[in-house]
Design a protein around this motif. Structure first.
Motif, PDB file in Angstrom:
ATOM      1  N   HIS A 176      33.556  37.093  39.002  1.00  0.00           N
ATOM      2  CA  HIS A 176      34.224  36.333  39.873  1.00  0.00           C
ATOM      3  C   HIS A 176      35.005  37.029  41.049  1.00  0.00           C
ATOM      4  O   HIS A 176      35.365  38.363  41.070  1.00  0.00           O
ATOM      5  CB  HIS A 176      35.344  35.191  39.279  1.00  0.00           C
ATOM      6  N   THR A 177      35.357  36.434  42.217  1.00  0.00           N
ATOM      7  CA  THR A 177      36.036  37.169  43.116  1.00  0.00           C
ATOM      8  C   THR A 177      37.526  37.164  42.726  1.00  0.00           C
ATOM      9  O   THR A 177      37.719  36.349  41.824  1.00  0.00           O
ATOM     10  CB  THR A 177      36.193  36.354  44.490  1.00  0.00           C
ATOM     11  N   PRO A 178      38.431  37.930  43.410  1.00  0.00           N
ATOM     12  CA  PRO A 178      39.975  38.084  42.878  1.00  0.00           C
ATOM     13  C   PRO A 178      40.290  36.669  42.714  1.00  0.00           C
ATOM     14  O   PRO A 178      40.556  36.193  43.787  1.00  0.00           O
ATOM     15  CB  PRO A 178      40.402  39.110  43.936  1.00  0.00           C
ATOM     16  N   MET A 179      41.190  36.445  41.887  1.00  0.00           N
ATOM     17  CA  MET A 179      41.795  35.241  41.615  1.00  0.00           C
ATOM     18  C   MET A 179      43.271  35.276  42.203  1.00  0.00           C
ATOM     19  O   MET A 179      43.935  36.152  42.201  1.00  0.00           O
ATOM     20  CB  MET A 179      42.186  34.940  40.278  1.00  0.00           C
ATOM     21  N   PRO A 180      43.413  34.337  43.171  1.00  0.00           N
ATOM     22  CA  PRO A 180      44.771  34.046  43.681  1.00  0.00           C
ATOM     23  C   PRO A 180      45.903  33.646  42.618  1.00  0.00           C
ATOM     24  O   PRO A 180      45.477  33.297  41.636  1.00  0.00           O
ATOM     25  CB  PRO A 180      44.651  32.783  44.604  1.00  0.00           C
ATOM     26  N   ALA A 181      47.159  34.056  42.906  1.00  0.00           N
ATOM     27  CA  ALA A 181      48.159  33.744  41.876  1.00  0.00           C
ATOM     28  C   ALA A 181      48.169  32.323  41.054  1.00  0.00           C
ATOM     29  O   ALA A 181      48.299  32.370  39.917  1.00  0.00           O
ATOM     30  CB  ALA A 181      49.423  34.277  42.440  1.00  0.00           C
ATOM     31  N   VAL A 182      48.071  31.271  42.222  1.00  0.00           N
ATOM     32  CA  VAL A 182      47.931  30.122  41.477  1.00  0.00           C
ATOM     33  C   VAL A 182      46.794  29.941  40.384  1.00  0.00           C
ATOM     34  O   VAL A 182      47.179  28.981  39.467  1.00  0.00           O
ATOM     35  CB  VAL A 182      47.914  29.029  42.388  1.00  0.00           C
ATOM     36  N   VAL A 183      45.750  30.498  40.474  1.00  0.00           N
ATOM     37  CA  VAL A 183      44.541  30.454  39.682  1.00  0.00           C
ATOM     38  C   VAL A 183      44.773  31.081  38.378  1.00  0.00           C
ATOM     39  O   VAL A 183      44.638  30.690  37.210  1.00  0.00           O
ATOM     40  CB  VAL A 183      43.531  30.698  40.398  1.00  0.00           C
ATOM     41  N   GLY A 184      45.161  32.574  38.607  1.00  0.00           N
ATOM     42  CA  GLY A 184      45.338  33.448  37.597  1.00  0.00           C
ATOM     43  C   GLY A 184      46.688  33.385  36.784  1.00  0.00           C
ATOM     44  O   GLY A 184      46.765  33.972  35.696  1.00  0.00           O
ATOM     45  N   GLN A 185      47.811  33.179  37.402  1.00  0.00           N
ATOM     46  CA  GLN A 185      49.207  33.155  36.646  1.00  0.00           C
ATOM     47  C   GLN A 185      49.937  32.059  36.771  1.00  0.00           C
ATOM     48  O   GLN A 185      50.844  31.831  35.870  1.00  0.00           O
ATOM     49  CB  GLN A 185      49.819  34.137  37.708  1.00  0.00           C
ATOM     50  N   GLY A 186      49.564  31.030  37.766  1.00  0.00           N
ATOM     51  CA  GLY A 186      50.495  29.790  37.608  1.00  0.00           C
ATOM     52  C   GLY A 186      51.687  29.924  38.502  1.00  0.00           C
ATOM     53  O   GLY A 186      51.962  31.133  39.226  1.00  0.00           O
ATOM     54  N   ARG A 187      52.614  29.355  38.706  1.00  0.00           N
ATOM     55  CA  ARG A 187      54.070  29.233  39.041  1.00  0.00           C
ATOM     56  C   ARG A 187      54.960  29.029  38.184  1.00  0.00           C
ATOM     57  O   ARG A 187      55.076  27.848  37.721  1.00  0.00           O
ATOM     58  CB  ARG A 187      54.154  28.416  40.328  1.00  0.00           C
ATOM     59  N   LYS A 188      55.407  29.896  37.483  1.00  0.00           N
ATOM     60  CA  LYS A 188      56.684  29.600  36.456  1.00  0.00           C
ATOM     61  C   LYS A 188      57.872  28.751  36.893  1.00  0.00           C
ATOM     62  O   LYS A 188      58.322  28.137  36.196  1.00  0.00           O
ATOM     63  CB  LYS A 188      57.143  31.123  35.684  1.00  0.00           C
ATOM     64  N   GLU A 189      58.101  29.205  38.074  1.00  0.00           N
ATOM     65  CA  GLU A 189      59.455  28.435  38.660  1.00  0.00           C
ATOM     66  C   GLU A 189      59.194  26.913  38.780  1.00  0.00           C
ATOM     67  O   GLU A 189      60.093  26.036  38.696  1.00  0.00           O
ATOM     68  CB  GLU A 189      59.647  29.083  40.130  1.00  0.00           C
ATOM     69  N   LYS A 190      57.808  26.567  38.812  1.00  0.00           N
ATOM     70  CA  LYS A 190      57.391  25.182  38.822  1.00  0.00           C
ATOM     71  C   LYS A 190      56.959  24.609  37.469  1.00  0.00           C
ATOM     72  O   LYS A 190      56.519  23.457  37.316  1.00  0.00           O
ATOM     73  CB  LYS A 190      56.378  24.991  40.016  1.00  0.00           C
ATOM     74  N   LYS A 191      56.884  25.532  36.467  1.00  0.00           N
ATOM     75  CA  LYS A 191      56.164  25.213  35.162  1.00  0.00           C
ATOM     76  C   LYS A 191      54.853  24.878  35.279  1.00  0.00           C
ATOM     77  O   LYS A 191      54.348  24.016  34.725  1.00  0.00           O
ATOM     78  CB  LYS A 191      57.056  24.161  34.337  1.00  0.00           C
ATOM     79  N   LEU A 192      54.217  25.469  36.352  1.00  0.00           N
ATOM     80  CA  LEU A 192      52.763  25.299  36.676  1.00  0.00           C
ATOM     81  C   LEU A 192      51.751  26.293  35.981  1.00  0.00           C
ATOM     82  O   LEU A 192      51.799  27.325  36.242  1.00  0.00           O
ATOM     83  CB  LEU A 192      52.716  25.183  38.222  1.00  0.00           C
TER      84      LEU A 192
END
Length: 314
Positions: A74-90
């Motif tokens: 796959h192409t490089p994952m953006p943060a929202v795809v590969g890590q989520g958003r801890k500050e939003k519990k996402l």
């Protein structure tokens, strides 16, 4: 990955109504799949065949951790795809949809969808127009509410760039291994023998640990009732008074315009969408054209359509 997800959601999954009363209840094999899998041994190292990555089982308890078994897939994952958003519990998108967007019996295959379609569907979840015969849309509704417009566009563009590769082999069978349902997939019970398939579709990953770890190269055998593929082909081509799928979804069933691809997709997922649209759990302009098409389907028809569409090479 699915160990954590199942443990977090199993308790809230209860079949319920919410639209016009269905003439046939939502079948357990398609809707009641949130049974937690076994926990992976915390100190044992796990890997996927062909991958150089080795991960201790305890890492899979971290909802922000994605095991990227094959980065070249796959192409490089953006943060929202590969890590989520801890500050939003996402949670990261790849936790459910996998890094390649392949999805599975539990989640939509996003690879190969247009970015506009993905954005539109998230908005449908956000508005409440896209629901489910049960609580199987609740997780996505929460994610949709937490996603920022920028993250949504970035994730949608990412998954639209990924090619969809089916890992399923569809087989008709009257008798199938006795199996238990683990997170929408069926795992054979050792030494339990065979049983009639009945009115079901069984998606059987080749290895439970690899399934729970999110190995998108894992082969999946799909068992469907005898005769269902041929019946589904007839329905998909406009037989029995049903509009031909190709009229909207393209001659090769790989999508056209705003209509998503159907070829080679999870039959469990496809069945749920047919059911949800038919009985009004999915509403709004995005599915308005589909509602008269599916209005008179019965359970056998939905199984047949899902079996045939899953068998079409993507």
């Amino acid at each position: 990955m699915r160990v954590l997800k199942a443990a977090a959601l199993a308790a809230m999954f209860v079949l319920c109504g919410g639209a016009a009363a269905p003439s046939d209840p939502p079948p357990k094999w398609a809707f009641a799949g949130m049974k937690p899998g076994p926990e992976l041994a915390k100190d044992k190292l796990f890997s996927a065949p062909g991958s150089t990555l080795k991960v201790p089982g305890g890492k899979f308890a971290d909802s922000a951790f994605i095991a990227d078994w094959f980065p070249a897939d796959h192409t490089p994952m953006p943060a929202v795809v590969g890590q989520g958003r801890k500050e939003k519990k996402l949670q990261p998108c790849a936790l459910c949809h996998l890094a390649t967007g392949a999805g599975g019996p539990d989640s939509a295959p996003l690879a190969g969808l247009s970015a506009d379609y993905i954005v539109a569907q998230v908005e449908e979840f956000r508005s409440g127009r896209r629901a489910c015969a049960g609580d199987c849309a609740k997780e996505m509704a929460g994610i949709a509410a937490a996603l920022s417009p920028a993250d949504l566009r970035e994730a949608a563009a990412y998954f639209a760039r990924q090619p969809y590769r089916s890992r399923m082999v569809v087989q008709e069978a009257a008798m199938v291994p006795k199996a238990e349902l683990v997170w929408f997939a069926y795992m054979p019970v050792k030494g339990a023998g065979l049983e009639p398939i009945g009115a079901r579709v069984l998606e059987m990953p080749a290895d439970l640990n690899r399934y729970l770890m999110g190995d998108w190269r894992l082969p999946v055998t799909v068992y469907v009732p005898p005769g269902s593929i041929a019946r589904g082909k007839t329905l998909a081509r406009g037989g029995a008074g049903v509009m031909a799928c190709a009229a909207c979804h393209g001659a090769d069933l790989k999508g056209a315009g705003s209509a998503p691809p159907l070829a080679g997709r999870s039959p469990s997922y496809l069945y749920r969408q047919l059911y949800n649209i038919q009985y009004g759990f999915r509403k709004g302009p995005a599915v308005a054209q589909m509602q008269p098409v599916v209005a008179h389907l019965n359970a056998k028809d939905r199984i047949a359509l899902a079996a045939y569409l899953a068998s079409v090479k993507n």
